[in-house]
Write an enzyme that holds these catalytic residues in place. Structure first.
Site, PDB file in Angstrom:
ATOM      1  N   HIS A 151       0.816  -1.209   0.000  1.00 23.25           N
ATOM      2  CA  HIS A 151       0.000   0.000   0.000  1.00 23.25           C
ATOM      3  C   HIS A 151       0.851   1.262   0.000  1.00 23.25           C
ATOM      4  O   HIS A 151       0.463   2.283  -0.555  1.00 23.25           O
ATOM      5  CB  HIS A 151      -0.954  -0.004   1.189  1.00 23.25           C
ATOM      6  N   GLU A 188      -3.915 -17.720 -20.144  1.00 21.63           N
ATOM      7  CA  GLU A 188      -2.763 -17.640 -19.242  1.00 21.63           C
ATOM      8  C   GLU A 188      -2.224 -19.009 -18.874  1.00 21.63           C
ATOM      9  O   GLU A 188      -1.218 -19.127 -18.179  1.00 21.63           O
ATOM     10  CB  GLU A 188      -3.105 -16.835 -17.989  1.00 21.63           C
ATOM     11  N   ASP A 216       0.833 -14.938 -15.633  1.00 22.03           N
ATOM     12  CA  ASP A 216       0.793 -16.385 -15.422  1.00 22.03           C
ATOM     13  C   ASP A 216       1.299 -17.159 -16.636  1.00 22.03           C
ATOM     14  O   ASP A 216       1.937 -18.191 -16.488  1.00 22.03           O
ATOM     15  CB  ASP A 216      -0.639 -16.827 -15.071  1.00 22.03           C
ATOM     16  N   CYS A 266      -3.918  -8.181 -20.504  1.00 22.92           N
ATOM     17  CA  CYS A 266      -4.019  -7.458 -19.225  1.00 22.92           C
ATOM     18  C   CYS A 266      -2.867  -7.825 -18.302  1.00 22.92           C
ATOM     19  O   CYS A 266      -2.866  -7.452 -17.135  1.00 22.92           O
ATOM     20  CB  CYS A 266      -5.369  -7.707 -18.567  1.00 22.92           C
TER      21      CYS A 266
HETATM   22  C1  PEP Z   1      -2.000 -12.351 -15.490  1.00 17.94           C
HETATM   23  O1  PEP Z   1      -1.827 -13.500 -15.073  1.00 17.94           O
HETATM   24  O2  PEP Z   1      -1.321 -11.835 -16.402  1.00 17.94           O
HETATM   25  C2  PEP Z   1      -3.050 -11.500 -14.907  1.00 17.94           C
HETATM   26  C3  PEP Z   1      -3.350 -10.330 -15.415  1.00 17.94           C
HETATM   27  O3  PEP Z   1      -3.703 -11.951 -13.822  1.00 17.94           O
HETATM   28  P1  PEP Z   1      -3.125 -11.995 -12.333  1.00 17.94           P
HETATM   29  O4  PEP Z   1      -1.887 -11.149 -12.307  1.00 17.94           O
HETATM   30  O5  PEP Z   1      -4.216 -11.456 -11.469  1.00 17.94           O
HETATM   31  O6  PEP Z   1      -2.863 -13.442 -12.098  1.00 17.94           O
HETATM   32 MG    MG Z   2      -3.268 -14.541 -13.892  1.00 18.38          MG
END
Ligand code: PEP
Ligand code: MG
Length: 593
Positions: free
Chosen positions: A202, A444, A468, A515
């Site tokens: 944080h 992923e 991931d 993402c």
């Molecule tokens: C990812 O795995 O790239 C992702 C966006 O999800 P997280 O980081 O929440 O696992």
């Molecule tokens: Mg992920």
């Protein structure tokens, strides 16, 4: 001798490495603040005083809440991050903490201070051994809440040791609670240095929101930096220079000026379109974890929310969030962002993401265990509740539902069947919803990437979860810092997978975005656009620099570079190629790293 190895009592210059958690360079005198835990006397109370002691505890909880409310208002007025303060308010009245403390008073006849401290120690111990940094930090949050109650019980006028500054200074601390950082919003803080903390803590989030440079995880900072020492905090490189030489000061000043100039320039680009130099539009969206982040993300130029992680609705509580409660949260997000779209992801809980109300079994290999959609399908009631809340929120603006960790077509089919049932039920209840609610998947898990030509036709959209995907492709734990050299987004194995995924998505006309963190790296963003991606979602703070990067490079150039990258042998060779080709034009953006 390497300067970072100077003995702790050295009065000479010193370089301390840490984690660059908030960008920028600041120079100023150090204010070393102590964050020692409040002390109290352990005493037993007589049985006839038990009720009085319980009342003392309850009064302290409510006074602590009032105190936090004041900090929250100050932080909110200054535009600081307040979600964590709300979380503290909830933790203060959390049934588990309250019952454990009151039990310690009633059964063990402990005084209120002792009772709180014992309850917190037992509850926080659950978090301490977790691999997941986020969850370990929740244990620290609990400790902070306990200390806040104890300080209040001890009768201090200002229960939290909030930092007060008489002059501009660099705050050095072992750790800073979110309440501390929130209370600093009106103080002349030049930068933050802490001994513990990571990019996701944080303190880091708050420092970025307040645009204060921060270097965290600096070993023994509070003993190696002396009060009023002149320090350079280089949040770009994750370095602290203590008692710098004249040359170092001059260099730091130049870096600070360049950073400030780039920030000013990027601010001017907020309203410019996100497109390549030859005018190919690229959607840039933001990843958020709290609804309160959404407005700021839009202000940074986000064209929508590409990933809303919902895990946080389940963490830090003993019950599960109900349909109405979740609906209100999703609705508020959708309404904040509309008419821009929002992609909400179903919970990615499990493995090492501990949620007490789900009573998850311990696992030997958590990252490969009962996580995300696997857990969701094994708890259909919990999953249905979330899907229903999301589907109902679709009545208020464009919303897509994304499923994490899909590995096989059967999983997607099971989700689809469950979702169809949820939608029928909403209709039976006469509740409004969007006519079409896109249901997509995160790509992923390598199995899904390999089988994408079979899976994609049944998904409404795809989003690359490279965090991931990299971990599973290279078999390198994403949280293990000593394996960071392996888990590179530029590894040709990952690049080839991405190119193949993009080819399949184009051929089958299934929209593709990303993402994962990779999208926020300017050179990686060029590669991704060259691979065919036209939608990137990232940390809101990264949007301006990625936009500026893409505006300087044409699609042809990006495509040529991508084609050459996938033909290289190593991550280093890929990085070199991209840097050689584009660094001269991106010098001001890349030197930040
Ligand atoms: C990812 O795995 O790239 C992702 C966006 O999800 P997280 O980081 O929440 O696992
Ligand atoms: Mg992920």
């Amino acid at each position: 001798m390497n300067r970072s190895e100077a003995p702790p009592d050295s009065q000479g210059p010193l370089t301390l490495p840490g984690i660059g958690a908030s960008p920028g360079v600041a120079i100023g005198p150090a204010l070393v603040v102590g964050g020692s835990a409040p002390s109290f006397k352990r005493r037993h109370v007589a049985s006839e005083d038990v009720e009085h002691e319980v009342q003392r505890f309850r009064a302290a909880v409510s006074d602590s809440q009032a105190n936090l409310r004041g900090v929250r208002e100050r932080a909110s007025r200054a535009g600081g991050e307040i979600a964590i303060l709300d979380a503290y308010m909830l933790m203060l009245s959390d049934d588990v903490l309250v019952q454990a403390t009151e039990g310690n008073i009633r059964v063990d006849l402990k005084c209120a201070e002792w009772a709180v401290s014992s309850a917190v120690r037992v509850l926080a111990a659950h978090f301490e051994d977790m691999d997941d940094a986020y969850l370990r930090e929740r244990g620290q949050d609990l400790q902070f809440v306990g200390e806040l109650i104890i300080r209040t019980l001890r009768g201090g006028k200002d229960p939290a040791p909030f930092v007060k500054l008489d002059e501009p200074a660099v705050v050095v601390a072992h750790d800073l609670s979110p309440a501390d950082t929130a209370a600093m919003v009106n103080e002349p803080v030049l930068a933050l240095i802490t001994e513990i903390g990571t990019r996701t803590s944080h303190t880091a989030i708050m420092a970025r929101a307040l645009q204060i440079p921060a270097v965290l995880g600096v070993t023994e900072a509070t003993t190696r930096i002396l009060p009023r020492d002149n320090v350079v905090v280089d949040g770009l490189r994750g370095l602290v220079l203590v008692r710098p030489s004249l040359q170092e000061l001059e260099a730091a000043n130049r870096r600070a000026e360049r950073h400030a100039a780039l920030c000013l320039h990027l601010r001017d680009t907020f309203d410019l379109p996100a497109e390549t130099a030859d005018g190919v539009g690229i959607r840039l969206e933001a990843n958020v974890e709290f609804v309160s982040e959404a407005a700021g993300a839009i202000a940074c130029g986000a064209m929508g929310i590409g990933l809303y992680r919902t895990e946080f609705l389940y963490i830090n509580r003993t019950d599960l969030p109900g349909e109405d409660e979740q609906y209100e949260v999703y609705r508020s997000l959708v309404e904040t962002v509309a008419p821009r779209p929002v992609t909400v992801r179903t919970f990615d809980i499990g493995g090492d993401k501990f949620v007490s109300s789900l009573a998850l079994p311990g696992e030997l290999n958590p990252a490969l265990g009962l996580r995300a959609v696997r857990l969701a399908l094994s708890r259909p009631r919990v999953f249905r509740t979330q899907l229903a809340a999301m589907a109902r929120a679709s009545a208020h603006g464009p919303l897509r539902i994304m499923i994490p960790m899909i590995g096989t077509l059967s999983e997607l089919r099971q989700v689809r069947e469950l979702f169809d049932g949820v939608v029928r039920d909403i209709d039976d209840r006469g509740l409004p919803r969007a006519e079409h609610i896109p249901l997509g998947i995160m790509v992923e898990v390598p199995a899904a990437a390999i089988m994408l030509d079979r899976i994609a036709p049944e998904a409404d959209f795809l989003s690359l979860g490279t965090n991931d995907l990299i971990q599973y492709t290279l078999a390198a734990d994403r949280a293990n810092r000593s394996l960071a050299y392996l888990a590179s987004p530029f590894d040709p194995s990952v690049l080839r997978l991405i190119v193949n995924i993009a080819i399949v998505s184009t051929r089958l006309d299934t929209p593709l975005s990303i993402c994962g963190e990779m999208a926020s790296d300017p050179l990686a963003a060029v590669f991704l656009v060259g691979a065919g991606l036209r939608s990137l979602s990232m940390d809101a703070g990264a949007i301006p620099r990625v936009k500026e990067t893409l505006r300087r490079i044409s699609l042809d150039e990006a495509e040529d570079a991508t084609a050459e990258c996938v033909d290289l042998d190593t991550a280093e060779a890929v990085e070199q190629l991209l840097a050689k080709r584009f660094a001269p034009r991106l010098y001001d953006i890349l030197q930040e790293g």
